[in-house]
Design a protein around this motif. Structure first.
Motif, mmCIF file in Angstrom:
data_model
loop_
_atom_site.group_PDB
_atom_site.id
_atom_site.type_symbol
_atom_site.label_atom_id
_atom_site.label_comp_id
_atom_site.label_asym_id
_atom_site.label_seq_id
_atom_site.Cartn_x
_atom_site.Cartn_y
_atom_site.Cartn_z
ATOM 1 N N ASP A 175 0.832 -1.202 0.000
ATOM 2 C CA ASP A 175 0.000 0.000 0.000
ATOM 3 C C ASP A 175 0.869 1.255 0.000
ATOM 4 O O ASP A 175 0.574 2.244 -0.693
ATOM 5 C CB ASP A 175 -0.919 -0.016 1.218
ATOM 6 N N LEU A 176 1.952 1.230 0.767
ATOM 7 C CA LEU A 176 2.862 2.371 0.792
ATOM 8 C C LEU A 176 3.494 2.604 -0.580
ATOM 9 O O LEU A 176 3.569 3.744 -1.059
ATOM 10 C CB LEU A 176 3.955 2.129 1.839
ATOM 11 N N CYS A 177 3.929 1.517 -1.220
ATOM 12 C CA CYS A 177 4.566 1.655 -2.538
ATOM 13 C C CYS A 177 3.565 2.084 -3.603
ATOM 14 O O CYS A 177 3.913 2.844 -4.521
ATOM 15 C CB CYS A 177 5.229 0.336 -2.931
ATOM 16 N N SER A 178 2.322 1.607 -3.516
ATOM 17 C CA SER A 178 1.315 2.000 -4.504
ATOM 18 C C SER A 178 0.985 3.482 -4.399
ATOM 19 O O SER A 178 0.757 4.154 -5.411
ATOM 20 C CB SER A 178 0.049 1.154 -4.325
ATOM 21 N N LYS A 179 0.961 4.015 -3.191
ATOM 22 C CA LYS A 179 0.712 5.451 -3.015
ATOM 23 C C LYS A 179 1.892 6.289 -3.504
ATOM 24 O O LYS A 179 1.748 7.494 -3.757
ATOM 25 C CB LYS A 179 0.410 5.753 -1.555
ATOM 26 N N ALA A 180 3.069 5.659 -3.646
ATOM 27 C CA ALA A 180 4.232 6.364 -4.196
ATOM 28 C C ALA A 180 4.307 6.238 -5.708
ATOM 29 O O ALA A 180 5.212 6.818 -6.310
ATOM 30 C CB ALA A 180 5.517 5.816 -3.573
#
Length: 335
Positions: free
Chosen positions: A296-301
């Protein structure tokens, strides 16, 4: 009638004869040297040469993952509940009533959010460091004689990865030491963030797949009632299990075979989709998607999450109709 009695007598005689054949006593004192010798020979088979590259790859992926997540946290907000392990990636937490950490209060309450950190996403899992795989069992009074290191690092060390190798020797073995290792916000562009996020997802997948391969060869135990992990053929004897603190077991662990989630916890979080309201509410928790916090963190980046997680994230799913009606009423009241 006499024939039946003879048959019954023959049956008892045969069964008694079979019992005499299998009732041979074994002197364990004579077998003990043979068993110890077999254990020593088995220890010589480790580390398995074919698994050494896998262990090195796992350590490298772990270093990339830690540095990638710590860097992304400089740009993306992370919220953690004050009373339970729940986290949420966003500027403000959700309103889903799943908090179970309140003591002496009702369960399923709204979370109280504070700023989170690296340990909230990459949950530290430590184990005792053994000098060899088949050394003597760690007893309770010996628990302070052994170092505690990350369980994944201990598994890779036992699998043959050299801890003193330059590419594998990293200060990020301890997550606390790596919490401030991210790059400054001014030095990275949006394209750089996307690149770091994609490398972080690749490292996450490599780490989990590599640990899964190592678990097929090397024994790892986990307590059935708590999160304690021990890398070795049998669990330690340190009485650290809080579940049985006041029971007759006196904190003894109940060991079972460990899996990937025990060594690399995925830390599942709620994920807001474009069709969801700005703040996730409790009435729509059956509609919202979930995903490991790292993804989720990487997708928001800006990274693309692997397609195998689409079902879990409910990418094309509908949002809660109750929320739509609620926001419709709010919009009408504004006119």
């Amino acid at each position: 009638m006499e024939g039946m009695r003879k048959m019954v007598w023959l049956g008892f005689a045969c069964s008694g004869h079979s019992r005499r054949l299998y009732s041979t006593k074994v002197d364990l004192r004579k077998l003990r040297p043979m068993i110890l010798k077999r254990i020593e020979k088995r220890a010589q088979l480790y580390p398995v040469r074919a698994m050494i590259p896998v262990a090195k790859e796992v350590l490298q992926a772990r270093n990339i993952l830690i540095h990638g997540v710590s860097t992304l946290l400089n740009f993306l907000p992370l919220m953690a509940c004050k009373f339970c392990p729940e986290i949420y990636i966003g500027e403000q937490g959700h309103l889903i009533q799943t908090c179970w950490g309140y003591k002496h209060r009702a369960k399923n309450r709204v979370h109280e959010w504070i700023k989170g950190g690296l340990d909230d996403i990459l949950v530290p899992v430590e184990s005792f460091h053994l000098y060899n795989m088949y050394q003597s069992v760690i007893r309770h009074n010996e628990r302070f004689d052994f170092d505690r290191i990350p369980a994944v690092v201990e598994l890779c060390w036992q699998a043959g990865a050299d801890p003193h190798e330059e590419n594998l020797n990293s200060s990020s073995w301890n997550l606390d030491a790596a919490s401030g290792s991210g790059l400054e916000a001014e030095s990275l562009s949006p394209n750089d963030l996307v690149s770091i996020a994609n490398k972080t997802i690749t490292a996450w997948e490599t780490l989990r797949s590599g640990v899964e391969k190592l678990l097929l060869v090397y024994p790892v135990k986990v307590c059935k009632y708590c999160s304690e992990v021990h890398v070795g053929p049998s669990g330690h004897k340190a009485r650290l299990c809080g579940v049985f603190k006041y029971e007759s077991w006196k904190g003894a662990h109940f060991w079972m075979k460990a899996n990937v989630d025990n060594l690399v916890p995925p830390k599942i979080v709620w994920r807001r989709r474009p069709q969801d309201p700005p703040v996730l509410v409790n009435d729509g928790k059956d509609f919202y998607g979930r995903v490991p916090a790292v993804l989720d963190l990487c997708s928001k980046a800006g990274a693309i999450v692997p397609a195998k997680y689409n079902c879990m994230m409910k990418v094309q799913g509908l949002s809660a109709p109750v929320n739509n009606q609620l926001y419709g009423i709010i919009r009408e009241s504004n006119f």
